[in-house]
Scaffold this active site. Sequence first.
Site, PDB file in Angstrom:
ATOM      1  N   HIS A  45      12.977  -3.047   1.435  1.00 18.80           N
ATOM      2  CA  HIS A  45      12.399  -1.759   1.832  1.00 18.80           C
ATOM      3  C   HIS A  45      13.287  -0.655   1.308  1.00 18.80           C
ATOM      4  CE1 HIS A  45       9.515  -3.695   4.385  1.00 18.80           C
ATOM      5  NE2 HIS A  45      10.482  -4.480   4.821  1.00 18.80           N
ATOM      6  N   LEU A  46      12.664   0.393   0.850  1.00 21.20           N
ATOM      7  CA  LEU A  46      13.411   1.544   0.349  1.00 21.20           C
ATOM      8  C   LEU A  46      14.148   2.223   1.493  1.00 21.20           C
ATOM      9  CD1 LEU A  46      10.503   2.812  -1.883  1.00 21.20           C
ATOM     10  CD2 LEU A  46      12.715   2.046  -2.763  1.00 21.20           C
ATOM     11  N   ARG A  91       5.826  12.558  -2.625  1.00 26.04           N
ATOM     12  CA  ARG A  91       6.225  13.245  -1.385  1.00 26.04           C
ATOM     13  C   ARG A  91       7.219  12.374  -0.611  1.00 26.04           C
ATOM     14  NH1 ARG A  91       2.838  11.243   2.725  1.00 26.04           N
ATOM     15  NH2 ARG A  91       1.000  10.198   1.919  1.00 26.04           N
ATOM     16  N   ARG A 101       8.143   0.157  13.186  1.00 25.83           N
ATOM     17  CA  ARG A 101       8.638  -0.340  11.891  1.00 25.83           C
ATOM     18  C   ARG A 101       9.767  -1.361  12.060  1.00 25.83           C
ATOM     19  NH1 ARG A 101       6.271   3.268   8.045  1.00 25.83           N
ATOM     20  NH2 ARG A 101       5.980   5.313   8.972  1.00 25.83           N
ATOM     21  N   GLU A 115      12.844  -9.915   0.983  1.00 26.52           N
ATOM     22  CA  GLU A 115      12.125  -8.734   1.476  1.00 26.52           C
ATOM     23  C   GLU A 115      12.949  -7.483   1.171  1.00 26.52           C
ATOM     24  OE1 GLU A 115      11.500  -8.992   5.695  1.00 26.52           O
ATOM     25  OE2 GLU A 115      10.582  -6.998   5.830  1.00 26.52           O
ATOM     26  N   ARG A 150      14.022   4.028  11.936  1.00 27.52           N
ATOM     27  CA  ARG A 150      12.778   4.798  11.991  1.00 27.52           C
ATOM     28  C   ARG A 150      11.982   4.462  13.262  1.00 27.52           C
ATOM     29  NH1 ARG A 150       9.874   4.620   6.370  1.00 27.52           N
ATOM     30  NH2 ARG A 150       8.868   6.443   7.314  1.00 27.52           N
ATOM     31  N   HIS A 200       4.450  -4.548   8.808  1.00 23.24           N
ATOM     32  CA  HIS A 200       4.444  -4.430  10.271  1.00 23.24           C
ATOM     33  C   HIS A 200       3.125  -4.883  10.909  1.00 23.24           C
ATOM     34  CE1 HIS A 200       7.848  -2.119   8.985  1.00 23.24           C
ATOM     35  NE2 HIS A 200       7.073  -1.203   8.430  1.00 23.24           N
ATOM     36  N   ASP A 217       1.390 -15.545   6.593  1.00 24.00           N
ATOM     37  CA  ASP A 217       0.908 -16.920   6.391  1.00 24.00           C
ATOM     38  C   ASP A 217       0.961 -17.307   4.916  1.00 24.00           C
ATOM     39  OD1 ASP A 217       0.498 -17.322   9.071  1.00 24.00           O
ATOM     40  OD2 ASP A 217      -1.668 -16.987   9.017  1.00 24.00           O
ATOM     41  N   ALA A 244       3.442  -0.843   4.577  1.00 26.65           N
ATOM     42  CA  ALA A 244       2.951  -0.827   5.963  1.00 26.65           C
ATOM     43  C   ALA A 244       2.466  -2.204   6.426  1.00 26.65           C
ATOM     44  CB  ALA A 244       1.836   0.203   6.104  1.00 26.65           C
ATOM     45  N   ASN A 248       8.035  -5.904  -1.171  1.00 24.65           N
ATOM     46  CA  ASN A 248       8.016  -4.747  -0.282  1.00 24.65           C
ATOM     47  C   ASN A 248       6.549  -4.609   0.136  1.00 24.65           C
ATOM     48  OD1 ASN A 248       8.017  -2.373   1.078  1.00 24.65           O
ATOM     49  ND2 ASN A 248       9.078  -1.183  -0.497  1.00 24.65           N
ATOM     50  N   PRO A 270       0.783  -1.236   0.000  1.00 25.15           N
ATOM     51  CA  PRO A 270       0.000   0.000   0.000  1.00 25.15           C
ATOM     52  C   PRO A 270       0.816   1.288   0.000  1.00 25.15           C
ATOM     53  CG  PRO A 270      -0.161  -1.127   2.116  1.00 25.15           C
ATOM     54  CD  PRO A 270       0.492  -2.078   1.161  1.00 25.15           C
ATOM     55  N   ASN A 271       0.307   2.218  -0.761  1.00 28.37           N
ATOM     56  CA  ASN A 271       0.838   3.585  -0.881  1.00 28.37           C
ATOM     57  C   ASN A 271       2.109   3.695  -1.712  1.00 28.37           C
ATOM     58  OD1 ASN A 271      -1.193   4.987   0.692  1.00 28.37           O
ATOM     59  ND2 ASN A 271      -0.350   3.870   2.436  1.00 28.37           N
ATOM     60  N   TYR A 312      11.960   8.095   0.888  1.00 33.74           N
ATOM     61  CA  TYR A 312      11.756   7.011  -0.087  1.00 33.74           C
ATOM     62  C   TYR A 312      12.449   7.227  -1.426  1.00 33.74           C
ATOM     63  CZ  TYR A 312       8.203   5.751   3.311  1.00 33.74           C
ATOM     64  OH  TYR A 312       7.562   5.405   4.466  1.00 33.74           O
TER      65      TYR A 312
HETATM   66  O1  CA2 Z   1      10.793   1.748   3.210  1.00 34.95           O
HETATM   67  C1  CA2 Z   1       9.922   1.061   2.680  1.00 34.95           C
HETATM   68  O2  CA2 Z   1      10.043   0.594   1.539  1.00 34.95           O
HETATM   69  C2  CA2 Z   1       8.597   0.828   3.414  1.00 34.95           C
HETATM   70  O3  CA2 Z   1       8.168  -0.491   3.127  1.00 34.95           O
HETATM   71  C3  CA2 Z   1       7.625   1.850   2.863  1.00 34.95           C
HETATM   72  C4  CA2 Z   1       6.281   1.893   3.585  1.00 34.95           C
HETATM   73  C5  CA2 Z   1       6.488   1.947   5.091  1.00 34.95           C
HETATM   74  O4  CA2 Z   1       5.229   1.838   5.748  1.00 34.95           O
HETATM   75  C6  CA2 Z   1       7.420   0.876   5.600  1.00 34.95           C
HETATM   76  O5  CA2 Z   1       7.596   1.025   6.994  1.00 34.95           O
HETATM   77  C7  CA2 Z   1       8.757   0.944   4.910  1.00 34.95           C
HETATM   78  C8  CA2 Z   1       5.482   3.122   3.148  1.00 34.95           C
HETATM   79  C9  CA2 Z   1       5.228   3.226   1.685  1.00 34.95           C
HETATM   80  C10 CA2 Z   1       4.551   4.542   1.400  1.00 34.95           C
HETATM   81  O6  CA2 Z   1       5.280   5.199   0.400  1.00 34.95           O
HETATM   82  C11 CA2 Z   1       4.959   6.498   0.095  1.00 34.95           C
HETATM   83  C12 CA2 Z   1       5.869   7.161  -0.686  1.00 34.95           C
HETATM   84  C13 CA2 Z   1       5.632   8.464  -1.048  1.00 34.95           C
HETATM   85  C14 CA2 Z   1       4.467   9.094  -0.644  1.00 34.95           C
HETATM   86  C15 CA2 Z   1       3.559   8.420   0.126  1.00 34.95           C
HETATM   87  C16 CA2 Z   1       3.797   7.111   0.494  1.00 34.95           C
END
Ligand code: CA2
Length: 147
Positions: free
Chosen positions: A101-102, A19, A112, A99, A108, A81, A88, A78, A75, A11-12, A24
């Site tokens: 993560h950016l 932003r 997380r 796995e 953080r 976590h 599963d 959210a 990846n 998600p996201n 990221y």
């Molecule tokens: O660092 C990562 O790749 C994460 O998986 C990114 C997730 C975060 O919840 C994890 O803790 C770490 C968040 C992705 C949301 O990405 C956005 C990027 C730009 C604007 C809004 C959301």
Amino acid sequence: MANRVLIVNGPNLNMLGSREPEIYGKETLADLQALCEKTAKTLGISVDFRQSNTEGELVGWIQEAGKAHQGILINAAAYTHTSVAIMDALLSVSVPIIEVHLSNIFKREEFRHHSYVSPAAKGVICGLGAHGYVLALEAMAKLLEPR
Ligand code: CA2
């Protein structure tokens, strides 16, 4: 036939580049996809790059990957976590999982620091931005090499 790797983004991540570039990176999801496709070509593998904001859809893709793909790079964003359902599903497939993560999730917020994906993963790459996907694909290609 070339090994096919499913790249699952949670998600996201469709908002990448819009932003929080300091966390990221400035690449968009489309940039990330292009980078993965280019990298896969040099490694002699193919990628199936997907993103969803829906937990159930991610679970479905992971279940299917056991049949159609030889590896999973994930990846879970959210859901990393929070999602026992994704853990599963990942534990139920027999292909190797990496796995990614950016951001460096350990630098953080405390929430997380725990990942439901890690128990199912062969390895974890975090904190290296988009390049982490490249490194993960290189590692996956190595894991899939015949021996
Ligand atoms: O660092 C990562 O790749 C994460 O998986 C990114 C997730 C975060 O919840 C994890 O803790 C770490 C968040 C992705 C949301 O990405 C956005 C990027 C730009 C604007 C809004 C959301």
